[in-house]
Design an enzyme around this catalytic site. Sequence first.
Site, PDB file in Angstrom:
ATOM      1  N   CYS A 165      34.609  30.694  39.554  1.00  0.00           N
ATOM      2  CA  CYS A 165      32.992  30.550  39.850  1.00  0.00           C
ATOM      3  C   CYS A 165      32.244  31.073  38.484  1.00  0.00           C
ATOM      4  O   CYS A 165      31.545  30.496  38.023  1.00  0.00           O
ATOM      5  CB  CYS A 165      32.631  31.422  40.949  1.00  0.00           C
ATOM      6  SG  CYS A 165      33.333  30.418  42.397  1.00  0.00           S
TER       7      CYS A 165
ATOM      8  N   LYS B 145      32.355  29.259  35.154  1.00  0.00           N
ATOM      9  CA  LYS B 145      31.629  27.817  34.927  1.00  0.00           C
ATOM     10  C   LYS B 145      30.303  28.069  35.316  1.00  0.00           C
ATOM     11  O   LYS B 145      29.402  27.313  34.773  1.00  0.00           O
ATOM     12  CB  LYS B 145      32.589  27.056  35.587  1.00  0.00           C
ATOM     13  CG  LYS B 145      32.714  27.113  37.190  1.00  0.00           C
ATOM     14  CD  LYS B 145      31.943  25.981  38.021  1.00  0.00           C
ATOM     15  CE  LYS B 145      32.334  26.312  39.623  1.00  0.00           C
ATOM     16  NZ  LYS B 145      31.156  25.785  40.264  1.00  0.00           N
TER      17      LYS B 145
HETATM   18  C1  UDX Z   1      32.300  35.368  42.713  1.00  0.00           C
HETATM   19  C2  UDX Z   1      31.288  36.206  43.348  1.00  0.00           C
HETATM   20  O1  UDX Z   1      31.445  37.587  43.578  1.00  0.00           O
HETATM   21  C3  UDX Z   1      31.029  35.522  44.652  1.00  0.00           C
HETATM   22  O2  UDX Z   1      29.741  36.170  45.420  1.00  0.00           O
HETATM   23  C4  UDX Z   1      30.818  34.051  44.458  1.00  0.00           C
HETATM   24  O3  UDX Z   1      30.588  33.108  45.647  1.00  0.00           O
HETATM   25  C5  UDX Z   1      31.886  33.328  43.825  1.00  0.00           C
HETATM   26  O4  UDX Z   1      32.152  33.950  42.554  1.00  0.00           O
HETATM   27  P1  UDX Z   1      34.927  35.590  43.064  1.00  0.00           P
HETATM   28  O5  UDX Z   1      35.043  34.622  42.034  1.00  0.00           O
HETATM   29  O6  UDX Z   1      35.937  35.630  44.076  1.00  0.00           O
HETATM   30  O7  UDX Z   1      33.619  35.767  43.453  1.00  0.00           O
HETATM   31  O8  UDX Z   1      35.381  36.796  42.296  1.00  0.00           O
HETATM   32  P2  UDX Z   1      34.612  38.435  41.944  1.00  0.00           P
HETATM   33  O9  UDX Z   1      35.422  39.460  43.102  1.00  0.00           O
HETATM   34  O10 UDX Z   1      33.345  38.316  41.775  1.00  0.00           O
HETATM   35  O11 UDX Z   1      35.347  38.846  40.704  1.00  0.00           O
HETATM   36  C6  UDX Z   1      35.209  37.868  39.382  1.00  0.00           C
HETATM   37  C7  UDX Z   1      35.834  38.273  38.324  1.00  0.00           C
HETATM   38  O12 UDX Z   1      35.243  39.493  37.719  1.00  0.00           O
HETATM   39  C8  UDX Z   1      37.402  38.762  38.520  1.00  0.00           C
HETATM   40  O13 UDX Z   1      38.145  38.124  37.381  1.00  0.00           O
HETATM   41  C9  UDX Z   1      37.431  40.240  38.487  1.00  0.00           C
HETATM   42  O14 UDX Z   1      38.640  40.785  37.899  1.00  0.00           O
HETATM   43  C10 UDX Z   1      36.424  40.466  37.522  1.00  0.00           C
HETATM   44  N1  UDX Z   1      35.620  41.835  37.778  1.00  0.00           N
HETATM   45  C11 UDX Z   1      35.271  42.164  38.827  1.00  0.00           C
HETATM   46  C12 UDX Z   1      35.825  42.728  36.631  1.00  0.00           C
HETATM   47  O15 UDX Z   1      36.183  42.556  35.647  1.00  0.00           O
HETATM   48  N2  UDX Z   1      35.010  43.979  36.793  1.00  0.00           N
HETATM   49  C13 UDX Z   1      34.497  44.369  38.004  1.00  0.00           C
HETATM   50  O16 UDX Z   1      34.120  45.365  38.032  1.00  0.00           O
HETATM   51  C14 UDX Z   1      34.367  43.575  38.885  1.00  0.00           C
END
Ligand code: UDX
Length: 442
Positions: free
Chosen positions: A268, A271
């Site tokens: 998500c 992209k």
């Molecule tokens: C995300 C959004 O959170 C969600 O609301 C939306 O609907 C879809 O995209 P998701 O892709 O499941 O959800 O992952 P998320 O938990 O947001 O993490 C995204 C990325 O950020 C991961 O690779 C995670 O490791 C990274 N991340 C997250 C960090 O590097 N640091 C952080 O503090 C938090």
Amino acid sequence: MKLSVIGCGYLGAVHAAAMASLGHDVVGIDIDEQKIRMLSDGEAPFFEPGLTELLEAGLTTGRLRFSSDPHDAEGADIHFLAVGTPQVKDGSAADLSFVDGAMDRLLSVLRPGDVVAGKSTVPVGTAARLAHVVNAVGATLAWNPEFLREGWAVKDTVSPDRVVIGVETDAVGAPTPRGIRAADLLKEVYSAPLSSGTPCIITDYATAELVKVAANAFLATKISFINAMAEIAEVTGADVTTLADAIGHDERIGRRFLGAGIGFGGGCLPKDIRAFAARAEELGRGASVDFLRSMDDINMRRRARAVHLVEEALGGSVFGRRVTVLGAAFKPHSDDVRDSPGLDVAARLHGLGAIVTVTDPAAIDNARKVSPQLSYVENRDDAIRDADAIVLVTEWDQYRRQLSAVHVASLTDGRVIVDGRNSFDPAEWRAAGFDYYGMGRP
Ligand code: UDX
């Protein structure tokens, strides 16, 4: 209510099962017959905590079924459109071919009065375009974006933070009678969470579409902001994790999503911010979200930084050295390796001549398909044995909480740990004789 869910990927499969658990009669439709077979057998096609239980419950009560025949959507009051919108192969915009294809197939089953509720993440303006074709058959379009996080998808769907419903509005932005009816039907779908206080925002199509991309852009920016601070910390001797703790105490900032490390990935955020920037460009407002390109750049630089740290720790080159990478999924509680920063780091190290071993509690099968050149070991301790350097890229509990420095020291003579998620206590590793390298930490 009778519901259909078109598209049974991460979003659709979870949505279908969750809606059945709220008491609705749901049919999930997908053109992928194998996926339909698995779902019909109560098997989740991907790792998502709680989904199998929800599938089993829905299939047992008969409230949930799956089909590859679009005609089985006929008779539903609301059709949720939950197909993917990946990045196009030759650019950064969103590929809407799945949305358009699903809509084409759906048109033949729509009856006057039906509501089509778009859940996919789309470029702003898509709903207004689709509304024309939906209206032409006497049905109504609403846009009802989804905010679920992988790993928490069931909880996020059954009890969301907020429900956003974009409907047809008139020239001054007020919902039309048709729009009001669509919103009322959707409020009935979500009556369980709404009755327990979940905020519901009724708005126009464009705002509803933008809420989703703006939320993801904000989250990506928050992560890249702290990673930018990590870059500054690296040349000043500051510790970005302490910095994040300190600024996070300010309620206006908040500590969540200030985890500095190798950055964000997944299906998500990367992209979606690219598609947003591309759409803004089309709208003549590219400059308004120029910062998203910087956020993307910062994000990609952190992967290179992690690779550089491993090289530095191993005396300048990783060639011929044994490197164990802990994690492959883009984040814990997921088997998803789409745009996984950790798998990218592993592949880059391999490209530099390192002998890379990757382990992960859930994502090895998917990782092998994407990066077959790497070697994979299921067992964590076997993967660590005899490594010259260990690199943490996905902060699973199995590593973050359940792996002690003393235990690792008993498995290998290598004494290098690169903590790509700032998840370990540096003092513990140093006390066990390791050279500890964090991201933006001394
Ligand atoms: C995300 C959004 O959170 C969600 O609301 C939306 O609907 C879809 O995209 P998701 O892709 O499941 O959800 O992952 P998320 O938990 O947001 O993490 C995204 C990325 O950020 C991961 O690779 C995670 O490791 C990274 N991340 C997250 C960090 O590097 N640091 C952080 O503090 C938090």
